[in-house]
Design a protein around this motif. Structure first.
Motif, PDB file in Angstrom:
ATOM      1  N   LEU A 177      27.781  41.351  43.094  1.00  0.00           N
ATOM      2  CA  LEU A 177      28.291  42.039  41.915  1.00  0.00           C
ATOM      3  C   LEU A 177      27.186  42.283  40.900  1.00  0.00           C
ATOM      4  O   LEU A 177      27.095  43.353  40.286  1.00  0.00           O
ATOM      5  CB  LEU A 177      29.406  41.201  41.277  1.00  0.00           C
ATOM      6  CG  LEU A 177      30.152  41.844  40.104  1.00  0.00           C
ATOM      7  CD1 LEU A 177      31.026  42.988  40.579  1.00  0.00           C
ATOM      8  CD2 LEU A 177      30.994  40.797  39.376  1.00  0.00           C
ATOM      9  N   LEU A 228      36.278  40.079  43.802  1.00  0.00           N
ATOM     10  CA  LEU A 228      35.234  40.467  42.844  1.00  0.00           C
ATOM     11  C   LEU A 228      34.603  41.802  43.241  1.00  0.00           C
ATOM     12  O   LEU A 228      34.407  42.691  42.400  1.00  0.00           O
ATOM     13  CB  LEU A 228      34.135  39.400  42.797  1.00  0.00           C
ATOM     14  CG  LEU A 228      34.282  38.206  41.867  1.00  0.00           C
ATOM     15  CD1 LEU A 228      33.073  37.300  42.036  1.00  0.00           C
ATOM     16  CD2 LEU A 228      34.421  38.652  40.422  1.00  0.00           C
ATOM     17  N   SER A 231      36.724  44.936  42.898  1.00  0.00           N
ATOM     18  CA  SER A 231      36.860  45.438  41.529  1.00  0.00           C
ATOM     19  C   SER A 231      35.835  46.524  41.193  1.00  0.00           C
ATOM     20  O   SER A 231      36.051  47.305  40.273  1.00  0.00           O
ATOM     21  CB  SER A 231      36.730  44.288  40.526  1.00  0.00           C
ATOM     22  OG  SER A 231      35.396  43.784  40.508  1.00  0.00           O
ATOM     23  N   LYS A 232      34.725  46.570  41.921  1.00  0.00           N
ATOM     24  CA  LYS A 232      33.687  47.558  41.614  1.00  0.00           C
ATOM     25  C   LYS A 232      33.740  48.786  42.527  1.00  0.00           C
ATOM     26  O   LYS A 232      32.946  49.706  42.377  1.00  0.00           O
ATOM     27  CB  LYS A 232      32.308  46.908  41.706  1.00  0.00           C
ATOM     28  CG  LYS A 232      31.890  46.500  43.112  1.00  0.00           C
ATOM     29  CD  LYS A 232      30.508  45.826  43.121  1.00  0.00           C
ATOM     30  CE  LYS A 232      29.375  46.802  42.923  1.00  0.00           C
ATOM     31  NZ  LYS A 232      28.055  46.184  43.147  1.00  0.00           N
ATOM     32  N   LEU A 270      45.061  42.547  41.412  1.00  0.00           N
ATOM     33  CA  LEU A 270      43.942  43.481  41.234  1.00  0.00           C
ATOM     34  C   LEU A 270      44.175  44.752  42.043  1.00  0.00           C
ATOM     35  O   LEU A 270      43.922  45.867  41.555  1.00  0.00           O
ATOM     36  CB  LEU A 270      42.638  42.812  41.663  1.00  0.00           C
ATOM     37  CG  LEU A 270      41.386  43.704  41.647  1.00  0.00           C
ATOM     38  CD1 LEU A 270      41.043  44.119  40.219  1.00  0.00           C
ATOM     39  CD2 LEU A 270      40.207  42.990  42.293  1.00  0.00           C
ATOM     40  N   LYS A 274      44.324  48.490  40.429  1.00  0.00           N
ATOM     41  CA  LYS A 274      43.395  49.565  40.818  1.00  0.00           C
ATOM     42  C   LYS A 274      44.142  50.761  41.408  1.00  0.00           C
ATOM     43  O   LYS A 274      43.833  51.915  41.099  1.00  0.00           O
ATOM     44  CB  LYS A 274      42.382  49.034  41.835  1.00  0.00           C
ATOM     45  CG  LYS A 274      41.515  47.892  41.346  1.00  0.00           C
ATOM     46  CD  LYS A 274      40.422  48.360  40.412  1.00  0.00           C
ATOM     47  CE  LYS A 274      39.303  49.032  41.151  1.00  0.00           C
ATOM     48  NZ  LYS A 274      38.187  49.419  40.265  1.00  0.00           N
ATOM     49  N   THR A 345      42.312  42.889  31.704  1.00  0.00           N
ATOM     50  CA  THR A 345      42.406  43.495  33.033  1.00  0.00           C
ATOM     51  C   THR A 345      42.166  42.410  34.068  1.00  0.00           C
ATOM     52  O   THR A 345      41.540  41.378  33.778  1.00  0.00           O
ATOM     53  CB  THR A 345      41.367  44.623  33.243  1.00  0.00           C
ATOM     54  OG1 THR A 345      40.042  44.038  33.290  1.00  0.00           O
ATOM     55  CG2 THR A 345      41.429  45.665  32.142  1.00  0.00           C
ATOM     56  N   TRP A 346      42.644  42.670  35.292  1.00  0.00           N
ATOM     57  CA  TRP A 346      42.419  41.690  36.356  1.00  0.00           C
ATOM     58  C   TRP A 346      40.956  41.672  36.784  1.00  0.00           C
ATOM     59  O   TRP A 346      40.449  40.642  37.242  1.00  0.00           O
ATOM     60  CB  TRP A 346      43.345  41.956  37.536  1.00  0.00           C
ATOM     61  CG  TRP A 346      44.714  41.420  37.267  1.00  0.00           C
ATOM     62  CD1 TRP A 346      45.816  42.121  36.884  1.00  0.00           C
ATOM     63  CD2 TRP A 346      45.098  40.038  37.296  1.00  0.00           C
ATOM     64  NE1 TRP A 346      46.881  41.260  36.683  1.00  0.00           N
ATOM     65  CE2 TRP A 346      46.468  39.990  36.935  1.00  0.00           C
ATOM     66  CE3 TRP A 346      44.437  38.852  37.598  1.00  0.00           C
ATOM     67  CZ2 TRP A 346      47.176  38.779  36.864  1.00  0.00           C
ATOM     68  CZ3 TRP A 346      45.137  37.659  37.538  1.00  0.00           C
ATOM     69  CH2 TRP A 346      46.492  37.626  37.180  1.00  0.00           C
ATOM     70  N   SER A 347      40.259  42.770  36.653  1.00  0.00           N
ATOM     71  CA  SER A 347      38.822  42.775  36.959  1.00  0.00           C
ATOM     72  C   SER A 347      38.098  41.786  36.059  1.00  0.00           C
ATOM     73  O   SER A 347      37.319  40.944  36.530  1.00  0.00           O
ATOM     74  CB  SER A 347      38.239  44.177  36.764  1.00  0.00           C
ATOM     75  OG  SER A 347      38.771  45.090  37.696  1.00  0.00           O
ATOM     76  N   HIS A 348      38.376  41.859  34.754  1.00  0.00           N
ATOM     77  CA  HIS A 348      37.738  40.940  33.817  1.00  0.00           C
ATOM     78  C   HIS A 348      38.194  39.504  34.045  1.00  0.00           C
ATOM     79  O   HIS A 348      37.419  38.570  33.859  1.00  0.00           O
ATOM     80  CB  HIS A 348      38.033  41.367  32.382  1.00  0.00           C
ATOM     81  CG  HIS A 348      37.195  42.512  31.912  1.00  0.00           C
ATOM     82  ND1 HIS A 348      37.263  43.034  30.643  1.00  0.00           N
ATOM     83  CD2 HIS A 348      36.246  43.241  32.552  1.00  0.00           C
ATOM     84  CE1 HIS A 348      36.398  44.026  30.517  1.00  0.00           C
ATOM     85  NE2 HIS A 348      35.771  44.181  31.676  1.00  0.00           N
ATOM     86  N   TYR A 351      36.137  38.260  36.886  1.00  0.00           N
ATOM     87  CA  TYR A 351      34.760  38.044  36.431  1.00  0.00           C
ATOM     88  C   TYR A 351      34.665  36.716  35.675  1.00  0.00           C
ATOM     89  O   TYR A 351      33.752  35.911  35.905  1.00  0.00           O
ATOM     90  CB  TYR A 351      34.296  39.157  35.488  1.00  0.00           C
ATOM     91  CG  TYR A 351      34.188  40.530  36.083  1.00  0.00           C
ATOM     92  CD1 TYR A 351      34.189  40.737  37.455  1.00  0.00           C
ATOM     93  CD2 TYR A 351      34.082  41.659  35.264  1.00  0.00           C
ATOM     94  CE1 TYR A 351      34.095  42.008  37.997  1.00  0.00           C
ATOM     95  CE2 TYR A 351      33.985  42.937  35.793  1.00  0.00           C
ATOM     96  CZ  TYR A 351      33.995  43.102  37.154  1.00  0.00           C
ATOM     97  OH  TYR A 351      33.901  44.363  37.685  1.00  0.00           O
TER      98      TYR A 351
END
Length: 428
Positions: A177, A228, A231-232, A270, A274, A345-348, A351
C-alpha cells in the motif's frame, strides 16, 4: 561522545518495545495523548542533570544504531532482542531524516534476519521492514522491491511457522500500500494473500474447515491485508474481485476464530462501499441471507465465547451490518494532541487498524508528525508548535529553537547591512 555531554543510561530493548514501560533513559517523544503546548521538554538523566533535545535525539540514534548492529550477532536470542529494540524505537519515534540516510544499512540488516532466522526472528524482521516503509513512505519503493520477494516466499511456504507467515502477510499488505510500484505488483500480492485465506473457504460439501488457532490468525491477517490492497483498486478491478470472492467470503464468517470473522466482515463492508460508488443499489447474491448472518453475529451471545470475544464481535458487526444494510459509513474519531482524526470510510478504517498493529502506542505520535500517515487520512502537513490549533504555550526547547532561528535571521540582516555600508564607504 563530546565532552561535557551527559550520558544517558542504556535501556533494555524489551522496555523499548513495551508500550506501557517507562523509558529509564528519559529519551522519549512527547506523549501522544498531549499536545505539544501542554508539555515541558525538560528531561533529566539519571544524575538529575537536564538533557537538551538535541542530546535526546543523539542518544536515541545511538541506541538505534546499537540495536541494528546487534541484529548481526551469532546468537538467535540476542538478534531477537535487538530486533525488539528496533521495533520499539521505530514505532514510537518518527526518524525520517536519520532513517533515509541509512536506509540501505537498515534494510540489509532486517533482510538478513528475514532470510536466515527462524520463527520469531523472521516475524520481528518482517515487522521492522514494515516500520521502515512507514518511516520512509514512498521513498521506500526501491527497498520494497528488494525484500518483497522474500515476503512472498515465506508467506507461501507451509513449512514456515504460522506466526512468521502472518507477519509477512501483514507486511506485504501495508508495504504494498505504501511503496508498491504499480497495479501488477498489487494484483500479484492480492493473489498470494487470497490463496492463503481461501484455505478457510467452505469445503465442497458445505462444511467449515477446521484449523488450529494460529493458522486461523494467519488467514485473518491475509484477509485484512487483501482488504487493504482492495481499497486502492480502481472500480473495474474491484468488480473482478467481487465476481471471484464476494459470494465465497460469507462462508468465512462461520469460522471459530473471532479475528477471522471480524477481518472478513470488514472486507465485506469495504466491498459494498466500493461497489456502491458506481451502483448505489448494489446488493449481490444471497443478500438477505448475508444480512441475517451479519445480524446474528452482531447479537451473538453464545456462552462458549469469551466476554472479550463477544464484545469485540458485537461492536464490529453492528458497524458492518449498518454499512451493508443501510449504506452507513463507519463513524468514529481519534483525538491526538489538539487535532482530531475522523474515520468515515471503510478504507480509512482498515488503514487505521493496520497502522495501529504496526505502531502500537506510537500511533498518535505518527498521526501528529509522520507525513505518510497524515497523507493517508488527508490531515495535511504536520502542525508547527505555533500554528493555530497546535497547542498553547511553547515548551522550553521550542522557545530555545525559536530564539536561535531569530538570532540567525538578525545576524543575516546585520551582515547584509554591514556589507552595504562597506560598499558605500568604498565608493565614497
Amino acid at each position: 561522545m563530546p565532552k561535557g555531554r551527559n550520558k544517558v543510561p542504556k535501556s533494555d530493548p524489551a522496555e523499548e518495545n513495551d508500550g506501557s514501560a517507562t523509558d529509564s533513559a528519559s529519551v522519549t517523544s512527547l506523549p501522544s495523548e498531549a499536545g505539544r503546548g501542554s508539555e515541558t521538554s525538560e528531561v533529566f538523566d539519571g544524575d538529575g542533570n537536564e538533557v537538551d533535545e538535541s542530546s535526546q535525539q543523539e542518544q536515541l540514534e545511538i541506541r538505534l544504531a546499537e540495536f541494528v548492529d546487534g541484529t548481526a550477532d551469532k546468537t538467535a536470542k540476542t538478534r531477537e532482542t535487538n530486533l525488539e529494540g528496533v521495533v520499539g524505537i521505530l514505532s514510537k519515534h518518527y526518524l525520517y531524516d536519520y532513517v533515509i540516510d541509512r536506509k540501505m544499512t537498515l534494510s540489509d540488516a532486517f533482510e538478513r534476519c528475514l532470510k536466515k532466522g527462524r520463527g520469531r526472528e523472521k516475524s520481528l524482521a518482517a515487522h521492522c521492514l514494515t516500520l521502515l516503509c512507514v518511516q520512509l513512505g514512498p521513498d521506500s519503493e526501491e527497498l520494497f522491491k528488494g525484500f518483497s520477494g522474500q515476503l512472498h516466499t515465506i508467506l507461501m511456504d507451509p513449512s514456515e511457522s504460522p506466526e512468521a507467515r502472518k507477519k509477512c502477510a501483514y507486511a506485504l499488505g501495508l508495504c504494498s500500500l505504501i511503496a508498491g510500484s504499480g497495479m501488477e505488483d498489487t494484483i500479484e500480492s492480492m493473489k498470494d494473500l487470497s490463496t492463503v485465506f481461501s484455505g478457510s473457504y467452505m469445503k465442497g460439501d458445505g462444511t467449515v474447515p477446521t484449523h488450529p488457532p494460529e493458522v486461523a490468525l494467519l488467514h485473518a491477517s491475509a484477509a485484512q491485508s487483501w482488504g487493504l490492497l482492495l481499497s486502492k483498486l480502481p472500480p473495474s478491478f474491484v468488480k473482478e474481485c467481487a465476481e471471484s470472492h464476494l459470494y465465497k467470503l460469507p462462508g468465512l464468517l462461520l469460522s471459530s476464530e473471532v479475528e477471522l470473522r471480524i477481518a472478513v466482515g470488514e472486507v465485506l463492508a469495504l466491498f459494498y462501499e466500493k461497489l456502491r460508488e458506481s451502483d448505489e443499489d448494489f446488493e449481490g447474491e444471497n443478500f438477505e441471507q448475508l444480512l441475517e448472518l451479519l445480524g446474528r453475529l452482531a447479537r451473538d451471545s453464545a456462552k462458549y465465547r469469551t466476554k472479550k470475544e463477544k464484545k469485540a464481535q458485537r461492536a464490529s458487526f453492528r458497524d458492518i451490518l449498518r454499512s451493508v444494510e443501510d449504506d452507513e459509513a463507519p463513524d468514529f474519531s481519534v483525538r491526538f494532541g489538539t487535532e482530531t482524526l475522523f474515520i468515515e470510510t471503510w478504507s480509512h478504517r482498515l488503514y487505521y487498524d493496520a497502522l495501529c498493529q504496526a505502531l502500537g502506542s506510537g500511533i498518535n505520535l505518527h498521526l501528529r508528525d509522520n507525513e505518510l500517515v497524515r497523507d493517508f487520512f488527508e490531515l495535511g502537513t504536520p502542525l508547527t508548535p505555533c500554528a493555530p490549533g497546535a497547542g498553547g504555550r511553547m515548551t522550553r526547547s521550542e522557545k530555545q529553537y525559536q530564539n536561535k532561528m531569530s538570532d540567525k535571521a538578525r545576524t543575516k540582516v546585520r551582515n547584509k547591512t554591514k556589507d552595504k555600508r562597506v560598499a558605500s564607504f568604498s565608493e565614497s
